[in-house]
Design a protein around this motif. Sequence first.
Motif: not given
Length: 465
Positions: A273-277
């Motif tokens: 759900e979320h791009n941690l970069f």
Amino acid sequence: MRERQSVAHQLDPAARRVLERVEVDGVELVRFLYADHGGVIRGKAAGRSRLAERLGTGIGHTVAMMAMSILDHLQPVEGMGPVGEVRIVPDPRTFVALPYAPGAAAMVSDLRDLDGGPWAACPRTFLKDAIAALEAEGYAAVAAFEPEFTLGRRLPDPAGGPDRLVPLDDSPCYATSGFDLAHDYTMQLVRALESQGMPIEHYYPELGAGQQELSIRPATALKAADNHVIYRETVRGVAFRMAMWATLAPKPIANQAGNGAHLHVSLWDPALEHNLFADGHGGLSALGRHFIGGVLRHLPALVALTCGSVNSYRRLQPRSWSSAYTCYGMDNREAAVRICSPMSGNIEATTNLEIKPSDSSANPYLSLGAVIHAGLDGIRRELDPGDAVNVDPATLTDEERARLGCARLPASLGEALDALEADELLMEALGPLRRAAYLAVKRSEVADFAAQDVAYETFHHLRVY
């Protein structure tokens, strides 16, 4: 017939769907594919009448094949001789009917021990283990290979040497004449890839004569590597069907631009759900910087796996837009790691890193798995990648490069293998059997091609990749 139905009933739903597809599509042979230590796609095929059984048991295979070089020279590796067998066990989730080979289909496969467990030299298992290490830390990897290839015809050398590749065209980079000259092939390739579940990202004629670039959408890590195997098969299969020749070799024509397969990667939460970069402000997060730190720390060793052929190092030259130095930068196409500028309106999803020293002579499972291990090491140790290099590093003085920690990448496969052997993290990740076989195969290729001329080298690489 009752025996086949009984066997099919014992299979999982994905395997049963394969049997249904085979009947509906009229498939007669199903290829069980794997990538070897030379980066060659190999396999065996099961007939329709025995497919239900083979989906469970796999196909028997000599252990020796993972000690075979691209020249089909078998290397002396303990545990990979004439005695012993593994099974090529397909993953039914990867089933595709082959549009360029009517009546045939394919599945990507694992190499398994006779008891069904993962074999210690299985490349796909190496990537699975890297993915599991990420999952244990709370991350999931999304990746995509961005391949280039050269399209033309394989013709005899008038001087009597090895066959040569004559490019389809000599159009300028991105020129519309290149679109038109390759149009019939390109449309067949696009339809073939789309029919196999690989949506097209973009396409254009590249810098070299006959050079094409066609990228597909990112996917989770294992799927991305599986996609690259099927992509490579499709690029070549469509060309063969049209009496042409396509090669993804890094440098199939010595005086033309080389073919890369830049590796794009980002880390996400487990639910994707979320791009941690993404840092939430259009930039790269601290996690992304630490990942870069790990990649740069291990990069001299990594290229032995991401640029896995003798031919690769003709491409990795300064001022060639292929990267030749251990540095990173924002949209710097001469840096080994490029921070890609995200797309407006879709910033979080498109924040990613591009690993530029990467090509299609690499085994994609070893390549991507090694990059994950290196990046994860950087995250765990919170490695600082240092200052970004936002100029061509070849324009800097030796003193400036030294201050920035910007070292020259290995200039040959031999040098890269030396760096790999000295890298404790990657050697441990590879494990005893896999690393022994990989080093033996690649050392043999270094020796074999050192004894030959450039024409011999380019021919044998364009022949297999």
